[in-house]
Design an enzyme around this catalytic site. Sequence first.
Site, short mmCIF file in Angstrom:
data_model
loop_
_atom_site.label_atom_id
_atom_site.label_comp_id
_atom_site.label_asym_id
_atom_site.label_seq_id
_atom_site.Cartn_x
_atom_site.Cartn_y
_atom_site.Cartn_z
N HIS A 65 0.69 -1.05 0.10
CA HIS A 65 -0.62 -0.40 0.03
C HIS A 65 0.83 1.25 -0.02
O HIS A 65 1.85 1.41 0.20
CB HIS A 65 -0.78 -0.22 0.97
CG HIS A 65 -1.88 -1.22 1.51
ND1 HIS A 65 -2.08 -1.90 2.68
CD2 HIS A 65 -2.17 -2.13 0.67
CE1 HIS A 65 -2.82 -2.79 2.66
NE2 HIS A 65 -3.67 -2.92 1.02
N LYS A 74 6.57 6.19 7.51
CA LYS A 74 5.78 5.23 8.79
C LYS A 74 7.22 4.49 9.38
O LYS A 74 8.11 4.44 8.46
CB LYS A 74 5.32 3.96 8.03
CG LYS A 74 4.27 4.82 7.00
CD LYS A 74 3.89 2.86 6.72
CE LYS A 74 2.38 3.91 5.58
NZ LYS A 74 1.59 2.66 4.22
N TYR A 134 2.58 1.33 13.60
CA TYR A 134 2.98 2.00 12.85
C TYR A 134 2.48 3.35 13.50
O TYR A 134 2.19 3.94 13.43
CB TYR A 134 3.01 1.31 11.52
CG TYR A 134 1.97 1.67 10.75
CD1 TYR A 134 0.73 2.21 9.95
CD2 TYR A 134 0.90 0.33 10.91
CE1 TYR A 134 -0.25 2.22 9.12
CE2 TYR A 134 -0.06 -0.45 11.04
CZ TYR A 134 -1.04 0.91 9.80
OH TYR A 134 -1.79 0.69 9.20
N ASP A 173 -6.56 -6.38 -2.16
CA ASP A 173 -5.18 -6.64 -2.53
C ASP A 173 -4.51 -7.53 -4.15
O ASP A 173 -3.77 -6.93 -4.57
CB ASP A 173 -4.14 -7.14 -0.92
CG ASP A 173 -4.53 -5.72 -0.10
OD1 ASP A 173 -4.26 -4.82 -0.21
OD2 ASP A 173 -3.81 -6.13 1.00
#
Length: 188
Positions: A65, A74, A134, A173
């Site tokens: 992603h 991130k 995260y 996905d």
Amino acid sequence: MGQIKVENCGDIEGLKIITPTVHGDNRGYFMETYNKREFFEAGIDVEFVQDNQSASKKGVLRGLHFQKNFPQDKLVRVIKGEVFDVAVDLREGSKTFGKWFGVVLSEENKKQFFIPKNFAHGFLVLSDYAEFCYKCSDFWHPNDEGGLLWNDPEIGIEWPLWENAELIFSEKDPKWGGIAQYKKERNL
């Protein structure tokens, strides 16, 4: 800097593996998972605005992603279980555009993975169960999500699949295109 060890990730500039100092005794352990001053001294000058957490069972593959117009830095880690975490360089003009790097993150090794803006990101759960945390430098914009196909042969990610692995995906996905489609959409 004494609380973290920072390693670069191969030849992909910007990706970093951070290993915190863990202080343990007969009660358990203590560690700092984020210290703005130490990260700044390590070259990570990012303001994080959102923390996320997910739980997944073995075989779940999330990703790859990215945010199209509102990219995010991130800082990811695993607090329970083990995952194989992957970042793919999507920075226009980068000498490592389309290259990937993967690292095992686990509750045992306590490593963190810093992924700068303009990378695709995903992970595969290797343990029976995993909790993944995260920090992000921008908010999630639901209409800005993009993705790459997890097994695109042009990217060539070497996922650590076990015999008879049955992977579990979200509905979207397995439908993402590969890096060639990404380049075409971006006129690269």
